[in-house]
Write a protein that holds these residues in place. Structure first.
Motif, PDB file in Angstrom:
ATOM      1  N   LEU A 166       6.606   9.605  -2.216  1.00 16.81           N
ATOM      2  CA  LEU A 166       5.964   8.292  -2.161  1.00 16.81           C
ATOM      3  C   LEU A 166       5.926   7.848  -0.701  1.00 16.81           C
ATOM      4  CD1 LEU A 166       4.881   6.088  -4.081  1.00 16.81           C
ATOM      5  CD2 LEU A 166       7.192   5.108  -4.088  1.00 16.81           C
ATOM      6  N   CYS A 167       4.735   7.492  -0.225  1.00 13.57           N
ATOM      7  CA  CYS A 167       4.566   7.160   1.196  1.00 13.57           C
ATOM      8  C   CYS A 167       3.989   5.762   1.376  1.00 13.57           C
ATOM      9  CB  CYS A 167       3.596   8.144   1.848  1.00 13.57           C
ATOM     10  SG  CYS A 167       4.072   9.869   1.751  1.00 13.57           S
ATOM     11  N   GLU A 168       4.510   5.050   2.396  1.00 15.18           N
ATOM     12  CA  GLU A 168       3.954   3.745   2.776  1.00 15.18           C
ATOM     13  C   GLU A 168       2.757   3.972   3.693  1.00 15.18           C
ATOM     14  OE1 GLU A 168       7.210   2.115   4.885  1.00 15.18           O
ATOM     15  OE2 GLU A 168       8.408   1.842   3.065  1.00 15.18           O
ATOM     16  N   VAL A 169       1.690   3.238   3.445  1.00 12.51           N
ATOM     17  CA  VAL A 169       0.493   3.358   4.294  1.00 12.51           C
ATOM     18  C   VAL A 169       0.611   2.399   5.474  1.00 12.51           C
ATOM     19  CG1 VAL A 169      -2.012   3.068   4.379  1.00 12.51           C
ATOM     20  CG2 VAL A 169      -0.934   4.000   2.317  1.00 12.51           C
ATOM     21  N   HIS A 170       0.430   2.927   6.696  1.00 16.87           N
ATOM     22  CA  HIS A 170       0.517   2.082   7.894  1.00 16.87           C
ATOM     23  C   HIS A 170      -0.832   1.830   8.552  1.00 16.87           C
ATOM     24  CE1 HIS A 170       4.873   1.536   8.213  1.00 16.87           C
ATOM     25  NE2 HIS A 170       4.863   2.596   7.414  1.00 16.87           N
ATOM     26  N   ASP A 171      -1.788   2.719   8.333  1.00 14.08           N
ATOM     27  CA  ASP A 171      -3.116   2.561   8.913  1.00 14.08           C
ATOM     28  C   ASP A 171      -4.030   3.532   8.166  1.00 14.08           C
ATOM     29  OD1 ASP A 171      -5.123   1.695  10.558  1.00 14.08           O
ATOM     30  OD2 ASP A 171      -4.179   2.326  12.435  1.00 14.08           O
ATOM     31  N   ASP A 181      -2.527   7.092   7.726  1.00 19.46           N
ATOM     32  CA  ASP A 181      -1.232   7.236   8.409  1.00 19.46           C
ATOM     33  C   ASP A 181      -0.136   6.656   7.524  1.00 19.46           C
ATOM     34  OD1 ASP A 181      -1.671   8.609  10.742  1.00 19.46           O
ATOM     35  OD2 ASP A 181      -1.959   6.831  11.984  1.00 19.46           O
ATOM     36  N   THR A 182       0.912   7.441   7.305  1.00 19.91           N
ATOM     37  CA  THR A 182       1.954   7.018   6.356  1.00 19.91           C
ATOM     38  C   THR A 182       3.355   7.325   6.893  1.00 19.91           C
ATOM     39  OG1 THR A 182       2.240   9.131   5.202  1.00 19.91           O
ATOM     40  CG2 THR A 182       0.425   7.742   4.468  1.00 19.91           C
ATOM     41  N   ARG A 183       4.337   6.753   6.218  1.00 25.35           N
ATOM     42  CA  ARG A 183       5.745   7.146   6.391  1.00 25.35           C
ATOM     43  C   ARG A 183       6.349   7.343   5.015  1.00 25.35           C
ATOM     44  NH1 ARG A 183       7.191   2.903  10.909  1.00 25.35           N
ATOM     45  NH2 ARG A 183       5.774   3.779  12.431  1.00 25.35           N
ATOM     46  N   ILE A 184       7.208   8.339   4.895  1.00 21.87           N
ATOM     47  CA  ILE A 184       7.811   8.605   3.579  1.00 21.87           C
ATOM     48  C   ILE A 184       8.763   7.466   3.215  1.00 21.87           C
ATOM     49  CG2 ILE A 184       9.345  10.132   2.266  1.00 21.87           C
ATOM     50  CD1 ILE A 184       8.259  12.483   3.854  1.00 21.87           C
ATOM     51  N   GLU A 232       8.571  11.779  11.622  1.00 17.94           N
ATOM     52  CA  GLU A 232       8.608  10.310  11.669  1.00 17.94           C
ATOM     53  C   GLU A 232       7.448   9.707  10.879  1.00 17.94           C
ATOM     54  OE1 GLU A 232       8.728   7.818  15.465  1.00 17.94           O
ATOM     55  OE2 GLU A 232      10.393   9.255  15.578  1.00 17.94           O
ATOM     56  N   SER A 233       6.291  10.392  10.906  1.00 18.04           N
ATOM     57  CA  SER A 233       5.113   9.899  10.195  1.00 18.04           C
ATOM     58  C   SER A 233       4.340  11.093   9.645  1.00 18.04           C
ATOM     59  CB  SER A 233       4.222   9.106  11.165  1.00 18.04           C
ATOM     60  OG  SER A 233       3.858   9.942  12.249  1.00 18.04           O
ATOM     61  N   LEU A 234       3.518  10.826   8.638  1.00 18.71           N
ATOM     62  CA  LEU A 234       2.645  11.866   8.078  1.00 18.71           C
ATOM     63  C   LEU A 234       1.240  11.305   7.995  1.00 18.71           C
ATOM     64  CD1 LEU A 234       4.732  13.167   5.000  1.00 18.71           C
ATOM     65  CD2 LEU A 234       4.696  14.069   7.331  1.00 18.71           C
ATOM     66  N   PRO A 278       0.822  -1.221   0.000  1.00 18.33           N
ATOM     67  CA  PRO A 278       0.000   0.000   0.000  1.00 18.33           C
ATOM     68  C   PRO A 278       0.854   1.269   0.000  1.00 18.33           C
ATOM     69  CG  PRO A 278      -0.131  -1.111   2.131  1.00 18.33           C
ATOM     70  CD  PRO A 278       0.690  -1.986   1.256  1.00 18.33           C
ATOM     71  N   LEU A 279       0.748   2.008  -1.116  1.00 12.33           N
ATOM     72  CA  LEU A 279       1.518   3.249  -1.275  1.00 12.33           C
ATOM     73  C   LEU A 279       0.603   4.369  -1.760  1.00 12.33           C
ATOM     74  CD1 LEU A 279       4.528   1.757  -3.314  1.00 12.33           C
ATOM     75  CD2 LEU A 279       4.556   2.381  -0.884  1.00 12.33           C
ATOM     76  N   VAL A 280       0.863   5.587  -1.295  1.00 13.28           N
ATOM     77  CA  VAL A 280       0.170   6.775  -1.789  1.00 13.28           C
ATOM     78  C   VAL A 280       1.232   7.830  -2.089  1.00 13.28           C
ATOM     79  CG1 VAL A 280      -1.979   6.334  -0.509  1.00 13.28           C
ATOM     80  CG2 VAL A 280      -0.163   7.696   0.564  1.00 13.28           C
ATOM     81  N   SER A 281       0.815   8.907  -2.750  1.00 15.27           N
ATOM     82  CA  SER A 281       1.798   9.953  -3.053  1.00 15.27           C
ATOM     83  C   SER A 281       1.158  11.335  -3.000  1.00 15.27           C
ATOM     84  CB  SER A 281       2.409   9.741  -4.439  1.00 15.27           C
ATOM     85  OG  SER A 281       1.451  10.050  -5.423  1.00 15.27           O
ATOM     86  N   PHE A 282       2.005  12.350  -2.899  1.00 13.79           N
ATOM     87  CA  PHE A 282       1.583  13.742  -3.098  1.00 13.79           C
ATOM     88  C   PHE A 282       2.791  14.517  -3.586  1.00 13.79           C
ATOM     89  CE2 PHE A 282       3.494  15.840   0.622  1.00 13.79           C
ATOM     90  CZ  PHE A 282       3.758  14.760   1.452  1.00 13.79           C
TER      91      PHE A 282
END
Ligand code: FMN
Length: 169
Positions: free
Chosen positions: A138-143, A122-125, A73-75, A53-57
């Motif tokens: 590009l961000c990994e989705v954590h929740d 909730d993501t991390r870059i 640490e997180s976005l 699961p990845l998202v971007s902006f």
């Protein structure tokens, strides 16, 4: 394609043509080292991959807020609703302490979810790529969760609106 092979398009034409393409509106939040809750309004949020699961902006390279968000640490990506237009306008105008006086609750990672947001992610870059005057983040989705399933806020031709389904209910 090399930079020199890219056709020189007038900036006003670029804005006019791409302004005809609607975008959603998201607010990316994060916590700075000094505890300040940061927020950046973006029209460039997009889903990228389900597995993983990845998202971007795409922030502007000159964005002072992203400079600080990039060290968090997180976005948390807030998908905002049609009724959050005023909050979006306020956030987009502020330079610092953007969340002062704005109601929010904490996501599981501790980042701000604006009251009435449609959904939070909730993501991390994972990676940041240079793209002209912008960055592709590009961000990994954590929740993630939908918290208020109303019409999302849409930005189109310099103005805001909601989404109306053309299929009869
Ligand atoms: C509807 C809308 C969409 C926007 N989309 C973006 C975006 O995708 N990337 C970006 O860097 N700024 C975007 N902005 C501008 C920022 O939200 C913000 O106003 C500006 O970057 C403030 O600069 P700062 O990051 O230095 O605080 C958008 C503003 C609005 C109102």
């Amino acid at each position: 394609m090399s930079e020199s092979a890219v056709k020189n398009i007038d900036g006003q034409v670029y804005r006019e043509v791409l302004g005809h393409y609607p975008t959603g509106v998201a607010v990316v939040t994060g916590r700075a080292d000094d505890g300040e809750h940061l927020a950046l309004v973006v029209g460039t949020f997009s889903s990228v991959s389900m597995d993983p699961p990845l998202v971007s902006f795409m922030p502007m390279k000159s964005s002072r807020t992203f400079d600080r968000l990039s060290r968090c640490e997180s976005l948390c990506v807030n998908v905002v609703g049609e009724d959050q237009q005023d909050v979006v306008r306020t956030l987009a105008k502020r330079w610092e302490n953007k969340l002062d006086g704005i109601e929010w609750f904490a996501s599981p990672s501790g980042d701000a979810v604006l009251a009435d947001s449609v959904a939070w992610i909730d993501t991390r870059i994972r990676e940041t790529v240079e793209a002209g005057d912008h960055l592709i983040v590009l961000c990994e989705v954590h929740d993630m969760a939908v918290t208020n399933p109303v019409s999302p806020l849409i930005f189109h031709r310099g103005d805001y609106g909601g989404f109306a389904c053309s299929t009869p209910a």
